[in-house]
Design a protein around this motif. Structure first.
Motif, short mmCIF file in Angstrom:
data_model
loop_
_atom_site.label_atom_id
_atom_site.label_comp_id
_atom_site.label_asym_id
_atom_site.label_seq_id
_atom_site.Cartn_x
_atom_site.Cartn_y
_atom_site.Cartn_z
N ALA A 86 11.60 0.26 -11.18
CA ALA A 86 12.36 -0.85 -11.75
C ALA A 86 13.09 -0.50 -13.05
O ALA A 86 14.24 -0.94 -13.23
CB ALA A 86 11.46 -2.06 -11.95
N PRO A 87 12.49 0.23 -14.01
CA PRO A 87 13.23 0.50 -15.25
C PRO A 87 14.58 1.18 -15.04
O PRO A 87 15.59 0.78 -15.63
CB PRO A 87 12.26 1.41 -16.04
N LEU A 88 14.61 2.19 -14.18
CA LEU A 88 15.87 2.88 -13.92
C LEU A 88 16.88 1.94 -13.27
O LEU A 88 18.07 1.92 -13.64
CB LEU A 88 15.63 4.09 -13.03
N VAL A 89 16.43 1.15 -12.32
CA VAL A 89 17.35 0.22 -11.64
C VAL A 89 17.84 -0.85 -12.61
O VAL A 89 19.02 -1.23 -12.59
CB VAL A 89 16.65 -0.42 -10.42
N LEU A 90 16.97 -1.33 -13.50
CA LEU A 90 17.40 -2.32 -14.49
C LEU A 90 18.45 -1.74 -15.43
O LEU A 90 19.40 -2.43 -15.80
CB LEU A 90 16.18 -2.80 -15.29
N TRP A 91 18.26 -0.50 -15.83
CA TRP A 91 19.23 0.16 -16.69
C TRP A 91 20.60 0.17 -16.03
O TRP A 91 21.62 -0.02 -16.68
CB TRP A 91 18.75 1.58 -16.99
N CYS A 92 20.62 0.40 -14.72
CA CYS A 92 21.88 0.38 -13.98
C CYS A 92 22.39 -1.04 -13.78
O CYS A 92 23.61 -1.29 -13.84
CB CYS A 92 21.69 1.06 -12.62
N LEU A 93 21.47 -1.99 -13.57
CA LEU A 93 21.88 -3.37 -13.30
C LEU A 93 22.63 -3.99 -14.48
O LEU A 93 23.59 -4.74 -14.28
CB LEU A 93 20.66 -4.23 -12.96
N VAL A 94 22.18 -3.73 -15.69
CA VAL A 94 22.83 -4.35 -16.84
C VAL A 94 24.18 -3.72 -17.14
O VAL A 94 24.97 -4.28 -17.90
CB VAL A 94 21.92 -4.29 -18.08
N ARG A 95 24.46 -2.55 -16.57
CA ARG A 95 25.74 -1.86 -16.79
C ARG A 95 26.70 -2.05 -15.61
O ARG A 95 27.86 -2.39 -15.81
CB ARG A 95 25.49 -0.38 -17.06
N ARG A 96 26.23 -1.81 -14.42
CA ARG A 96 27.06 -1.93 -13.23
C ARG A 96 26.27 -2.69 -12.16
O ARG A 96 25.77 -2.09 -11.19
CB ARG A 96 27.47 -0.55 -12.70
N PRO A 97 26.11 -4.00 -12.30
CA PRO A 97 25.24 -4.76 -11.39
C PRO A 97 25.65 -4.67 -9.93
O PRO A 97 24.81 -4.46 -9.05
CB PRO A 97 25.31 -6.19 -11.92
N ASN A 98 26.94 -4.83 -9.65
CA ASN A 98 27.39 -4.84 -8.25
C ASN A 98 27.28 -3.46 -7.62
O ASN A 98 26.91 -3.32 -6.44
CB ASN A 98 28.82 -5.36 -8.17
N LEU A 99 27.60 -2.41 -8.38
CA LEU A 99 27.46 -1.06 -7.85
C LEU A 99 25.99 -0.72 -7.61
O LEU A 99 25.65 -0.04 -6.63
CB LEU A 99 28.08 -0.05 -8.82
#
Length: 395
Positions: free
Chosen positions: A162-175
């Motif tokens: 989850a931490p890695l995915v959250l880091w991506c979600l807050v920057r590029r949520p749709n991608l």
């Protein structure tokens, strides 16, 4: 600045009792579904549609990860969020190992006491009892899991990622969401899964597939649901969702009625089956989404019954999900062997099922009361001076 960030994040996160209610409902359904041939289990979701309590739990857990931790990551506290999530994964790992030991001992004792080896074979613990030296390592590495103990390893894997995915979600949520979907498709296409024990077997809940439900929910909790709210609340979405729920109900009813089964075209049967739970079949995923659309439309956040005494047991159980899940697994086997060894008909099934849910509620109530007990330990600040945690005149 850090103090202001923490304050703003804590103010932004507000508890949604709907999530606690449905998580508590899911706990009761899991407990009932784990009791073979229990008449009360006919009331659970799996008997009325494609999805069941597993989708409840994975979606709600993923939603809370996005809802709670995405603002923390966005505020610049990625390491703090990572620490908290990894600690949660560790807590689930410890709970899983303890549950494994207690559950295995419970089954072994029942098999010996009643001289019935069926329990060892039915719950996949015969190999462990025959070769504990080898299988204890397999259990510690989450490769060997008795029946009914497959859920927590899935959550451990998802929370660790989850931490890695959250880091991506807050920057590029749709991608990020698109990447999750692509991983799901590739996992289904190439049969990706974690290895299990014995060799040649795999995890019952495939993390590469179920991650899509978890991280789609995290995307919703991190603001994705608000961006598509106009679609969720549209009449078209409601009509499609209700139609899909009714279609799923019809298909499930064909499992119990030869007449209804005869009405389903052969080509449709070939297209539908098998409905693969291990790899999160699209029928299950879309059925749950249809339910979520209807619930979000007709169950508002401030729904008065959520704070009533009638629903308090479910809300309490949902607020203490990890200990209650472990207790539910333990109780489900206890009810099962009582019904096998001391048959008593439908009324005994009803009484034991209600008793199990009452025990789970009692545990949740005790844990909730325990949180109200004041902390008498001393808090030490960075300057080394000590302040009593419970000050005179405090609550």
């Amino acid at each position: 600045m850090m103090g202001k960030n923490r304050l703003s994040v804590s103010q932004a996160v507000e508890r949604d009792l709907r999530l606690d209610f449905f998580r508590g409902l899911g706990l009761w359904m899991i407990f009932l579904d784990h009791i073979p041939d229990d008449v009360v289990a006919w009331l659970t979701l799996r008997n009325f549609g494609f999805s069941d309590a597993a989708e409840f739990f994975v979606f709600i857990s993923g939603y809370l990860v996005g809802y709670i931790y995405a603002p923390i990551v966005q505020a610049g506290n990625f390491l703090a969020a990572t620490k908290r999530l990894l600690m949660r994964a560790w807590q689930m790992y410890v709970a899983h190992i303890l549950l494994f030991l207690v559950f295995t001992a419970q089954i072994a004792r029942a098999a010996r006491k009643f001289d019935n080896p069926m329990y060892k074979d039915e719950f996949n613990v015969a190999n462990f009892l025959a070769h504990p030296d080898e299988l204890i390592w397999q259990a510690l590495t989450l490769r060997y899991k008795p029946v009914d103990l497959d859920v927590l390893p899935l959550f451990i894997a998802l929370v660790v990622a989850a931490p890695l995915v959250l880091w991506c979600l807050v920057r590029r949520p749709n991608l990020t969401l698109a990447g999750s979907v692509i991983l799901y498709v590739l996992a289904r296409w190439f049969d990706w899964n974690f290895a299990s024990y014995p060799p040649g077997t795999h995890w019952y809940f495939n993390p590469f597939a179920w991650q899509m439900m978890f991280f789609f929910a995290a995307w919703c909790g991190a603001g994705g649901a608000a961006r598509i709210w106009f679609i969720i609340q549209s009449r078209a979405a409601l009509v499609i969702s209700v139609a899909w729920i009714l279609f799923a109900l019809l298909i499930v009813m064909t499992w119990h009625s030869a007449f209804l089964e005869s009405l389903i075209p052969k080509w449709m049967i070939k297209a539908i089956y098998p409905i693969d739970k291990s790899n999160l079949d699209m029928l299950r995923f879309t059925h749950f989404l249809a339910l979520a659309v209807v619930v979000s439309r007709y169950l508002p956040r401030d729904w008065p019954p959520l704070t009533s005494n009638w629903l308090r047991p479910l809300v309490l159980c949902g607020q203490h999900s990890l200990p209650n899940f472990c207790l539910g697994v333990f109780l489900s086997f206890g009810v099962h062997y009582l019904l096998v060894q001391y048959p008593g008909g439908v009324w005994k099934q009803i009484v034991l099922s209600i008793a199990g849910m009452a025990i789970m509620t009692a545990l949740a109530w005790l844990l909730d009361r325990a949180k109200a007990v004041p902390n008498l330990f001393v808090d030490v600040n960075e300057t080394g001076t000590a302040e009593p945690a419970l000050k005179p005149g405090g609550a």
